[in-house]
Design a protein around this motif. Structure first.
Motif, PDB file in Angstrom:
ATOM      1  N   ALA A  88       1.649   2.943  18.487  1.00 42.09           N
ATOM      2  CA  ALA A  88       1.926   4.127  17.667  1.00 42.09           C
ATOM      3  C   ALA A  88       1.990   3.737  16.190  1.00 42.09           C
ATOM      4  N   ALA A  89       2.639   2.621  15.894  1.00 43.48           N
ATOM      5  CA  ALA A  89       2.719   2.149  14.509  1.00 43.48           C
ATOM      6  C   ALA A  89       1.337   1.818  13.975  1.00 43.48           C
ATOM      7  N   GLU A  90       0.506   1.221  14.804  1.00 46.20           N
ATOM      8  CA  GLU A  90      -0.851   0.855  14.386  1.00 46.20           C
ATOM      9  C   GLU A  90      -1.684   2.101  14.069  1.00 46.20           C
ATOM     10  N   ARG A  91      -1.535   3.145  14.888  1.00 50.05           N
ATOM     11  CA  ARG A  91      -2.272   4.389  14.597  1.00 50.05           C
ATOM     12  C   ARG A  91      -1.840   4.960  13.245  1.00 50.05           C
ATOM     13  N   ALA A  92      -0.539   4.927  12.962  1.00 52.23           N
ATOM     14  CA  ALA A  92      -0.046   5.409  11.668  1.00 52.23           C
ATOM     15  C   ALA A  92      -0.516   4.486  10.546  1.00 52.23           C
ATOM     16  N   ARG A  93      -0.482   3.192  10.795  1.00 53.41           N
ATOM     17  CA  ARG A  93      -0.906   2.195   9.807  1.00 53.41           C
ATOM     18  C   ARG A  93      -2.362   2.419   9.409  1.00 53.41           C
ATOM     19  N   GLU A  94      -3.197   2.761  10.378  1.00 52.83           N
ATOM     20  CA  GLU A  94      -4.611   3.016  10.093  1.00 52.83           C
ATOM     21  C   GLU A  94      -4.783   4.214   9.173  1.00 52.83           C
ATOM     22  N   GLN A  95      -3.899   5.190   9.285  1.00 48.02           N
ATOM     23  CA  GLN A  95      -4.003   6.395   8.451  1.00 48.02           C
ATOM     24  C   GLN A  95      -3.620   6.122   7.007  1.00 48.02           C
TER      25      GLN A  95
END
Length: 175
Positions: free
Chosen positions: A87-94
């Motif tokens: 979940a953090a990685e998906r946000a990080r990508e944004q």
């Protein structure tokens, strides 16, 4: 303070008092974030991350998701750590190139071994454990042991979700 990792229980009490009676969702959520960070409560950190994401504070969502992953990992719950990290990685990508202290830390996700990637790919292709065992010249029990490790590392509970992760993230025998 919570974003930098320095929140204390007294900071949490002060934040709760300051947020009490505040209009809108942001200040109370900041109070919850400080409380969760001070308590090092992985579940609360995950909930805060999700709520920050819902409000459009994606960088904060990534940071608190990363903190949750670290706490889950420290508690020995790799499945929850992996779910939080994803979940953090998906946000990080944004958020693109944004870098903060919380995002600079090492990842908590264990990489799959070559054999685990191979088994995961075969499961995603719809193969049963006995078919995988026969193809790889190992016992069914060995396949089951690898699958338990794969589920734990990827934070998934079953074959269907494993297949979805393999498809979504392009995990295959090579990577």
């Amino acid at each position: 303070m919570a974003r930098l990792g320095y929140a204390t229980p007294s900071d949490a009490a002060e934040a709760a008092a300051a947020a009490d009676g505040a209009q809108g969702p942001f200040l109370p959520l900041v109070g919850e974030a400080i409380t969760a960070a001070a308590a090092e409560d992985a579940g609360a950190l995950d909930r805060v991350a999700t709520r920050f994401d819902g409000l459009g504070f994606t960088l904060w969502a990534a940071e608190f998701g990363a903190k949750a992953a670290d706490r889950w990992s420290a508690a020995g719950d790799q499945r929850a750590a992996t779910a939080s990290e994803r979940a953090a990685e998906r946000a990080r990508e944004q958020v693109g190139e944004a870098r903060t202290t919380a995002l600079a830390r090492s990842r908590t996700v264990d990489p799959l071994t070559r054999r685990q990637r191979e088994i995961a790919a075969l499961v995603a292709a719809g193969r049963r454990n006995n078919e995988i065992a026969e193809r790889l010249h190992v016992s069914v029990r060995t396949v089951e042991t690898h699958l338990r490790a794969i589920y734990r590392k990827l934070g998934v509970p079953n074959r269907r979700e494993l297949a979805a992760v393999i498809e979504r993230e392009g995990l295959d025998e090579s990577g």
